[in-house]
Design an enzyme around this catalytic site. Sequence first.
Site, mmCIF file in Angstrom:
data_model
loop_
_atom_site.group_PDB
_atom_site.id
_atom_site.type_symbol
_atom_site.label_atom_id
_atom_site.label_comp_id
_atom_site.label_asym_id
_atom_site.label_seq_id
_atom_site.Cartn_x
_atom_site.Cartn_y
_atom_site.Cartn_z
ATOM 1 N N TYR A 141 -0.295 -19.407 -31.326
ATOM 2 C CA TYR A 141 -1.179 -18.459 -32.007
ATOM 3 C C TYR A 141 -0.983 -18.481 -33.528
ATOM 4 O O TYR A 141 -1.820 -18.004 -34.274
ATOM 5 C CB TYR A 141 -0.959 -17.029 -31.494
ATOM 6 C CG TYR A 141 -1.371 -16.823 -30.048
ATOM 7 C CD1 TYR A 141 -2.081 -17.796 -29.360
ATOM 8 C CD2 TYR A 141 -1.051 -15.654 -29.366
ATOM 9 C CE1 TYR A 141 -2.448 -17.621 -28.048
ATOM 10 C CE2 TYR A 141 -1.421 -15.469 -28.046
ATOM 11 C CZ TYR A 141 -2.117 -16.453 -27.382
ATOM 12 O OH TYR A 141 -2.478 -16.283 -26.084
ATOM 13 N N LYS A 191 7.024 -25.523 -20.189
ATOM 14 C CA LYS A 191 6.284 -26.679 -19.678
ATOM 15 C C LYS A 191 7.012 -27.917 -20.216
ATOM 16 O O LYS A 191 6.431 -28.779 -20.879
ATOM 17 C CB LYS A 191 4.818 -26.574 -20.167
ATOM 18 C CG LYS A 191 3.862 -27.542 -19.538
ATOM 19 C CD LYS A 191 3.502 -27.225 -18.105
ATOM 20 C CE LYS A 191 2.585 -28.297 -17.538
ATOM 21 N NZ LYS A 191 2.517 -28.296 -16.081
ATOM 22 N N ASP A 223 3.044 -23.373 -14.632
ATOM 23 C CA ASP A 223 2.037 -23.424 -13.560
ATOM 24 C C ASP A 223 2.638 -22.947 -12.240
ATOM 25 O O ASP A 223 2.025 -22.180 -11.498
ATOM 26 C CB ASP A 223 1.432 -24.831 -13.434
ATOM 27 C CG ASP A 223 2.447 -25.948 -13.606
ATOM 28 O OD1 ASP A 223 3.590 -25.668 -14.014
ATOM 29 O OD2 ASP A 223 2.105 -27.109 -13.322
ATOM 30 N N ASP A 247 1.402 -14.232 -22.710
ATOM 31 C CA ASP A 247 0.145 -13.490 -22.766
ATOM 32 C C ASP A 247 -0.493 -13.485 -21.373
ATOM 33 O O ASP A 247 -0.923 -12.445 -20.850
ATOM 34 C CB ASP A 247 -0.783 -14.188 -23.777
ATOM 35 C CG ASP A 247 -1.968 -13.334 -24.171
ATOM 36 O OD1 ASP A 247 -2.110 -12.227 -23.627
ATOM 37 O OD2 ASP A 247 -2.758 -13.785 -25.006
ATOM 38 N N ASP A 251 -0.005 -10.275 -18.097
ATOM 39 C CA ASP A 251 -1.162 -9.603 -17.485
ATOM 40 C C ASP A 251 -1.156 -9.810 -15.976
ATOM 41 O O ASP A 251 -1.448 -8.885 -15.211
ATOM 42 C CB ASP A 251 -2.477 -10.158 -18.051
ATOM 43 C CG ASP A 251 -2.953 -9.369 -19.258
ATOM 44 O OD1 ASP A 251 -2.121 -8.641 -19.844
ATOM 45 O OD2 ASP A 251 -4.130 -9.474 -19.627
#
Length: 356
Positions: A141, A191, A223, A247, A251
């Site tokens: 970001y 990852k 994943d 992020d 959620d």
Amino acid sequence: MKAQIAVLAGDGVGKEIVPEAVKLLQAAAEKFGHTLTFVPALVGGSAIDAVGVPLPDETLALAKSSDAVLLGAVGGPKWEGLDYKIRPERALLGLREQLGLFANLRPAKLYPMLSDASTLKREVIEGIDLLVVRELTGGIYFGKPKGIEKTQEGERGINTEVYTTQEIQRIAKVAFEAARKRRRKVTSVDKANVLESSELWRRVVIEVQRGYPDVELSHMYVDNCAMQLIRNPKQFDVLVTSNLFGDILSDEAAMLTGSIGMLPSASIGVKAGMYEPIHGSAPDIAGKNVANPIATIASAAMLLSYQLRLDREAEAIEQAIRKTLEQGYRTKDIQSPGSRLVGTVEMGDAILNNFR
Ligand code: NAD
């Protein structure tokens, strides 16, 4: 213990739920012999209406000089047409940046009496109690180069995932410290099979763990983690991950419990941390005394524990929440047949009575 808390109720239901959390903090101070000073200030749409900007200088100065910030929520339809630069939500970005809030902590805990509120099967979610620790000020970001540039064929969009040793070290420490207050298990999510930044992430997290030999560390690819959160969320205690992965996973984890009005969060920085419910200003129910104040009251408990190191006091608030739910009190969002439907203030009062 003496501490000053900046109270930024904000907009919509923020104005209703924050006073309920302050009631509990005040009661905690009285019961355990602390002096907590609460200083209110304007933020978000309310600040725009009063002084024309979402994060007035006085509010920022107050946040910086306080020991912690308790925030409700900002935003609403009234301010949606405004220029992006002065929207209510800009206040949150400003506070995060100015307070250096580099870690976001979101617990997802299922209260057994609310297991029917989740979209997942009872046997999968019963007993879940996990914490997502998300890096908040680095990664893709913020990394450079970024932008959209013209090419001969058309355009090219660019973002860059960047993490430094120091950024990884400080977030890893937050995760290991948090695990010490819990079941002492950290899963680092990355990852590393594909991304170099993840390779460094994993190496640094392993190094930091040497200072926490009492905390177990494991690693998981993002994943697989997204899948495991749905398949068997009970395996997790603390998850630590980058800004982008966090992020998404936070959620996903939050929704395991099924009720947005129940979930607290903490953003931790170099100095004052910010404690707030994960939901927004809920304009559809604002001003009706129906909003669930539990997410904000639980955020106040996190403030006591993570900011002021008052674990006993925080646990007492959490116990009062559990007891109140056991007694059958429910706001509309978590209502079930046979429960006692109450409003925002009545729910706050019931928790307060159980706390005392
Ligand atoms: P929201 O979280 O405000 O509401 C989503 C749904 O959940 C609504 O149906 C609402 O009634 C319900 N809900 C939320 N909190 C509740 C509570 N405590 N008790 C019972 N029900 C509750 O999200 P939204 O509707 O997408 O956004 C509304 C406004 O809030 C927008 O302006 C948005 O930008 C802002 N927002 C602010 C924050 C923040 O301040 N941190 C976060 C998200 C959204």
